[in-house]
Design an enzyme around this catalytic site. Sequence first.
Site, PDB file in Angstrom:
ATOM      1  N   GLN A 194       0.823  -1.214   0.000  1.00 24.52           N
ATOM      2  CA  GLN A 194       0.000   0.000   0.000  1.00 24.52           C
ATOM      3  C   GLN A 194       0.857   1.264   0.000  1.00 24.52           C
ATOM      4  OE1 GLN A 194      -0.455  -2.635   2.072  1.00 24.52           O
ATOM      5  NE2 GLN A 194      -2.623  -2.972   2.529  1.00 24.52           N
ATOM      6  N   ASP A 235      -6.287   1.750  12.647  1.00 29.21           N
ATOM      7  CA  ASP A 235      -7.558   1.097  12.363  1.00 29.21           C
ATOM      8  C   ASP A 235      -8.409   0.934  13.615  1.00 29.21           C
ATOM      9  OD1 ASP A 235      -7.714  -0.241   9.374  1.00 29.21           O
ATOM     10  OD2 ASP A 235      -5.673   0.177  10.043  1.00 29.21           O
ATOM     11  N   ASN A 245      -2.643  -0.957  13.778  1.00 24.83           N
ATOM     12  CA  ASN A 245      -2.459  -0.400  12.441  1.00 24.83           C
ATOM     13  C   ASN A 245      -1.833  -1.473  11.557  1.00 24.83           C
ATOM     14  OD1 ASN A 245      -2.690   1.927  10.660  1.00 24.83           O
ATOM     15  ND2 ASN A 245      -0.461   2.015  10.677  1.00 24.83           N
TER      16      ASN A 245
END
Length: 345
Positions: A194, A235, A245
């Site tokens: 990502q 998150d 996370n």
Amino acid sequence: METMRWVDGRLEILDQTLLPETAEYIKCEHYETVCDAIRRLSVRGAPAIGAAAAYGLALGANAVQAASREVFITAVEKIAGDLAATRPTAVNLQWALDRMLETLRGNTNDNINDLKKALLEEAHAIYREDLESNRRMGEFGQTLFPDNAAVLTHCNAGALATAGLGTALGVIRAAHKAGKNVHVYADETRPLLQGARLTTWEMLQENIPVTLLTDNMAGYLMAQGKVDLVIVGADRIAANGDVANKIGTYGVAVLAREHNIPFYVAAPMSTIDFNIASGRDIPIETRDEQEVTHIAGKRVAPEGVKVWNPAFDVTPARLVTAIITDRGVARPPYIDSLAALAGKE
């Protein structure tokens, strides 16, 4: 580029699995398509998942044919359960669905069409509020950046992970806009890259200087004195400040502590789960082994090898310098500062 958009009665989701080569939208006419998009990581990042789920619930509700308010609510609750089951770690998913259901249950109107309209309006509100939340986080967070800062980030906590602007990258954007001459170092973020695919793409779109490095280069980069601060998203954050996370975040935090580098987390208040006391209680999603054994569809590991693939890790609060929220900056002890920001003192 919009992460998602509501067009002519349907949700369109930017398929992030195709970036940066292709920008293509998934046209969601049924809520099941939204569920699939969340599971496949076509839409990802806690705030974005929450907004997409809210729209997915509105989409599903619109298709329900019910003779009474009670039957309609039962059907919508079933749809919410399907959406909630897609991914377990990001708390914004359940938060958005709970908010949608509260709106529905609190509406005493017996007209089903009016209830459907109320749900869509609430989904729009969640989307708009996330944009404003990101803007406020940027304003609060950029004050922590010195001029000419070299910033390391992990995964993608940008516009693509939210309704727009971003959490960690939103702070970077705000610092850039303030003329602070920021340079970004982006971990590639295995196994799904990502950082390489999404964070660098976002930074290049806005002409913010960015350098890509593999995950295992971060420690040496710090040892060379090339990192002034680290900023990541989240998150889920427990009441004590422990942060879940993307996998690899914990290692970056340990390295930052060893090199006396500030480690910041940027997340809206909706990401803080006051029902969870510490990170030990945060559910961690484990994903398909092919995400590790394959890259871009090509096998890079031998057949038959065992794989462990947790999508997230937990960074203890003691390694976090500050948590940047849309209500202000929280500092240790987080059990007190986060509660104060949330008005739970």
